[in-house]
Design a protein around this motif. Structure first.
Motif, PDB file in Angstrom:
ATOM      1  N   LEU A  69      67.531  42.407  35.044  1.00 49.55           N
ATOM      2  CA  LEU A  69      68.620  41.431  34.775  1.00 49.55           C
ATOM      3  C   LEU A  69      69.598  41.808  35.709  1.00 49.55           C
ATOM      4  O   LEU A  69      70.460  40.943  35.824  1.00 49.55           O
ATOM      5  N   THR A  70      69.951  42.829  36.267  1.00 48.99           N
ATOM      6  CA  THR A  70      71.093  42.965  37.117  1.00 48.99           C
ATOM      7  C   THR A  70      70.705  42.665  38.525  1.00 48.99           C
ATOM      8  O   THR A  70      69.545  42.806  39.106  1.00 48.99           O
ATOM      9  N   PRO A  71      71.501  41.756  39.062  1.00 44.51           N
ATOM     10  CA  PRO A  71      71.181  41.065  40.597  1.00 44.51           C
ATOM     11  C   PRO A  71      71.218  42.124  41.665  1.00 44.51           C
ATOM     12  O   PRO A  71      72.338  42.954  41.486  1.00 44.51           O
ATOM     13  N   ARG A  72      70.385  42.272  42.441  1.00 49.47           N
ATOM     14  CA  ARG A  72      70.432  42.864  43.587  1.00 49.47           C
ATOM     15  C   ARG A  72      71.575  43.131  44.529  1.00 49.47           C
ATOM     16  O   ARG A  72      72.179  44.152  44.685  1.00 49.47           O
ATOM     17  N   ASP A  73      71.912  42.031  44.816  1.00 47.40           N
ATOM     18  CA  ASP A  73      73.409  41.658  45.617  1.00 47.40           C
ATOM     19  C   ASP A  73      74.383  41.918  44.914  1.00 47.40           C
ATOM     20  O   ASP A  73      75.805  41.862  45.625  1.00 47.40           O
ATOM     21  N   ALA A  74      74.751  42.220  43.634  1.00 44.91           N
ATOM     22  CA  ALA A  74      75.926  42.286  42.620  1.00 44.91           C
ATOM     23  C   ALA A  74      75.631  43.389  41.853  1.00 44.91           C
ATOM     24  O   ALA A  74      76.095  43.497  40.696  1.00 44.91           O
ATOM     25  N   ARG A  75      74.930  44.667  42.190  1.00 44.13           N
ATOM     26  CA  ARG A  75      74.912  45.588  41.404  1.00 44.13           C
ATOM     27  C   ARG A  75      75.935  46.762  41.570  1.00 44.13           C
ATOM     28  O   ARG A  75      76.636  46.762  42.837  1.00 44.13           O
ATOM     29  N   ALA A  76      76.215  47.667  40.790  1.00 43.49           N
ATOM     30  CA  ALA A  76      77.327  48.809  41.060  1.00 43.49           C
ATOM     31  C   ALA A  76      76.226  50.047  40.464  1.00 43.49           C
ATOM     32  O   ALA A  76      75.324  50.437  41.292  1.00 43.49           O
ATOM     33  N   GLY A  77      76.894  50.562  39.455  1.00 39.27           N
ATOM     34  CA  GLY A  77      76.139  52.015  39.090  1.00 39.27           C
ATOM     35  C   GLY A  77      75.000  51.796  38.062  1.00 39.27           C
ATOM     36  O   GLY A  77      74.765  52.819  37.252  1.00 39.27           O
ATOM     37  N   MET A  78      74.789  50.797  37.366  1.00 34.97           N
ATOM     38  CA  MET A  78      74.061  50.453  36.022  1.00 34.97           C
ATOM     39  C   MET A  78      73.099  49.220  36.176  1.00 34.97           C
ATOM     40  O   MET A  78      73.205  48.435  36.847  1.00 34.97           O
ATOM     41  N   LEU A  79      71.935  49.607  35.814  1.00 37.34           N
ATOM     42  CA  LEU A  79      71.147  48.588  35.803  1.00 37.34           C
ATOM     43  C   LEU A  79      70.452  48.322  34.381  1.00 37.34           C
ATOM     44  O   LEU A  79      70.160  49.095  33.810  1.00 37.34           O
ATOM     45  N   VAL A  80      70.248  47.055  34.009  1.00 34.65           N
ATOM     46  CA  VAL A  80      70.056  46.564  32.787  1.00 34.65           C
ATOM     47  C   VAL A  80      68.621  45.909  32.984  1.00 34.65           C
ATOM     48  O   VAL A  80      68.310  44.848  33.827  1.00 34.65           O
ATOM     49  N   LEU A  81      67.419  46.232  32.216  1.00 33.70           N
ATOM     50  CA  LEU A  81      66.140  45.727  32.121  1.00 33.70           C
ATOM     51  C   LEU A  81      65.496  45.569  31.076  1.00 33.70           C
ATOM     52  O   LEU A  81      66.032  46.193  29.825  1.00 33.70           O
ATOM     53  N   GLU A  82      64.656  44.507  30.893  1.00 32.56           N
ATOM     54  CA  GLU A  82      63.827  44.367  29.571  1.00 32.56           C
ATOM     55  C   GLU A  82      62.461  44.784  29.928  1.00 32.56           C
ATOM     56  O   GLU A  82      61.959  44.475  31.165  1.00 32.56           O
ATOM     57  N   ALA A  83      61.883  45.754  28.981  1.00 31.66           N
ATOM     58  CA  ALA A  83      60.442  46.067  29.177  1.00 31.66           C
ATOM     59  C   ALA A  83      59.660  45.427  28.070  1.00 31.66           C
ATOM     60  O   ALA A  83      60.013  45.727  26.871  1.00 31.66           O
ATOM     61  N   ALA A  84      58.509  44.570  28.473  1.00 30.46           N
ATOM     62  CA  ALA A  84      57.614  44.161  27.597  1.00 30.46           C
ATOM     63  C   ALA A  84      56.841  45.149  26.728  1.00 30.46           C
ATOM     64  O   ALA A  84      56.331  46.161  26.923  1.00 30.46           O
ATOM     65  N   GLY A  85      56.497  44.518  25.540  1.00 26.86           N
ATOM     66  CA  GLY A  85      55.659  45.598  24.497  1.00 26.86           C
ATOM     67  C   GLY A  85      56.159  46.463  23.523  1.00 26.86           C
ATOM     68  O   GLY A  85      55.532  46.615  22.344  1.00 26.86           O
ATOM     69  N   ARG A  86      57.434  46.647  23.603  1.00 21.39           N
ATOM     70  CA  ARG A  86      58.149  47.277  22.592  1.00 21.39           C
ATOM     71  C   ARG A  86      59.691  46.972  22.367  1.00 21.39           C
ATOM     72  O   ARG A  86      60.046  46.326  23.512  1.00 21.39           O
ATOM     73  N   GLU A  87      60.140  47.142  21.409  1.00 21.10           N
ATOM     74  CA  GLU A  87      61.747  47.071  21.223  1.00 21.10           C
ATOM     75  C   GLU A  87      62.525  47.898  22.107  1.00 21.10           C
ATOM     76  O   GLU A  87      61.967  49.075  22.539  1.00 21.10           O
ATOM     77  N   ALA A  88      63.617  47.693  22.847  1.00 14.11           N
ATOM     78  CA  ALA A  88      64.270  48.722  23.475  1.00 14.11           C
ATOM     79  C   ALA A  88      64.853  49.862  22.709  1.00 14.11           C
ATOM     80  O   ALA A  88      64.510  50.947  23.502  1.00 14.11           O
ATOM     81  N   ALA A  89      64.925  50.073  21.565  1.00 12.66           N
ATOM     82  CA  ALA A  89      65.109  51.161  20.751  1.00 12.66           C
ATOM     83  C   ALA A  89      63.900  52.267  21.022  1.00 12.66           C
ATOM     84  O   ALA A  89      63.946  53.416  21.016  1.00 12.66           O
ATOM     85  N   ALA A  90      62.753  51.448  20.793  1.00 15.79           N
ATOM     86  CA  ALA A  90      61.487  52.264  20.834  1.00 15.79           C
ATOM     87  C   ALA A  90      61.165  52.844  22.267  1.00 15.79           C
ATOM     88  O   ALA A  90      60.664  53.886  22.396  1.00 15.79           O
TER      89      ALA A  90
END
Length: 386
Positions: free
Chosen positions: A319-340
């Motif tokens: 979800l984080t844009p390549r050209d406007a990133r800093a020290g943190m990347l946010v992402l979604e991974a299919a197949g499970r909830e984020a907590a799992a």
């Protein structure tokens, strides 16, 4: 590379785990932990005698201001020390002249430390909060901000780095828009301070709120607000204590008092000497042993390496844009909830974060991370899908 490996050895917390959660709290360098232990041992052995305690603490706090002034390219007299983001933002809001019916624009999708002080203040004061999208690119956000400023708009709050997306916001350009329209800009630096360079003197940002526990590697309960002198007469100290006085004798029994002539007038409490001593040692280490240029280069380089690896995984959306990133990347991974996903990562010795809404994974990088950490995370995420 070799020197970065050398510096990594000073952070014991990263020796036994792949630590990719600096956005929650940075690892403490050994020097900071040792300094804090020394302060407690000294207090235990000598007692906490007022003259000695107060004078030592005042010196340490001033040295913290000087370290922060160097980092943010400003002067120490513009820095008020706080207990973190919520305290700093609350200090600014309750000290402001905002009244019922005034509007505050908010951009950046912040966390509870930013949102709760704002909405609690708005509820009590009758201030109207209008939210801008935190997912727009820089030009679109600037256009939206300009279009939404009305004659009732008095202030805008924007994240340096948006918590929900990891996007580096165009705060310098927003400062120009706000200045031209007579709007007070407050930048929430919780997820940008120490991860992304910012020159406050040149940027024209009048108020910058920061937390010390993340990329600045401080203990919990430390932070600061950088306030431009042009705003000193606009803000009234909302919560005051002895640190706000010009000197300890500048208050009498009849209610006469004299506040500090600089941003210290906004400070509330001295705090624990060990906290401030520990943060001072962390700041000294990051500046003296590493150097801020190296810190910023390493953090950005590691986030770039991670993005390259993640873009090759079909079940992952960054979800984080390549050209406007800093020290943190946010992402979604299919197949499970984020907590799992996060629980499985921890079972494999990898520490990651989760977004406040529970939908996304968050990985964040500090000086102490290594390219192998990135490869280990990407490889785990690829294999864990099966």
């Amino acid at each position: 590379m070799a020197y970065a490996d050398h510096l990594r050895r000073y952070f014991p917390a990263v020796r036994g785990v792949t630590y990719l959660n600096t956005a929650y709290a940075g690892a403490l360098p050994e020097a900071a932990a040792s300094a804090m232990q020394t302060v407690y041992a000294q207090a235990c052995a000598e007692g906490r005698l007022e003259p000695v305690h107060t004078s030592r603490l005042a010196v340490v706090r001033q040295q913290v201001r000087e370290q922060l002034a160097h980092l943010f390219h400003t002067s120490a007299d513009r820095i008020a020390l706080t207990m973190g983001t919520a305290h700093g933002l609350g200090l600014v809001l309750w000290g402001s002249p905002l009244q019922a019916g005034d509007e505050v624009l908010y951009a950046g999708l912040g966390d509870a430390d930013a949102l709760l002080p704002l909405y609690a203040f708005a509820q009590r004061r009758g201030v109207v909060v209008r939210t801008l999208s935190g997912n727009l690119d820089g030009e679109a956000l600037l256009a939206q901000a300009g279009a939404n400023i009305t004659p009732r708009t008095r202030a805008m709050i924007c994240a340096h780095v948006a918590h929900q997306s990891g996007r580096r916001m165009p705060v310098e350009a927003l400062a120009e828009v706000c200045r031209a329209r007579g709007v007070l800009l407050i930048v929430d630096g919780a997820y940008g301070a120490g991860a992304d360079p910012i020159a406050l003197e040149e940027s024209g940002i009048p108020i910058y709120v920061l937390d010390g526990r993340r990329w600045l590697c401080g203990p919990f309960g430390v932070g600061a607000v950088v306030v431009h002198p042009d705003v000193w007469s606009v803000l009234q100290p909302a919560w005051t204590g002895e640190p706000a006085l010009a000197d300890p004798s500048a208050l009498d029994a009849w209610g006469s008092f004299l506040l500090a002539p600089d941003a210290r007038r906004f400070e509330l409490a001295w705090g624990d000497p060990a906290q401030w001593t520990g943060w001072l040692e962390s700041l000294r280490f990051l500046r003296g042993q590493a150097g801020w240029d190296l810190v910023f280069t390493r953090v950005r380089g590691l986030s770039g390496q991670a993005m390259e690896g993640l873009l090759d995984l079909p079940h992952v959306r960054v979800l984080t844009p390549r050209d406007a990133r800093a020290g943190m990347l946010v992402l979604e991974a299919a197949g499970r909830e984020a907590a799992a996903w996060a629980e499985d990562a921890r079972a494999h010795g990898i520490e990651v974060g989760i977004s406040p809404d529970g939908r996304s994974l968050r990985i964040s990088f500090g000086l102490y991370n290594h390219e192998d950490d990135v490869e280990r995370f990407v490889k785990w995420l690829e294999q864990a899908r099966a």
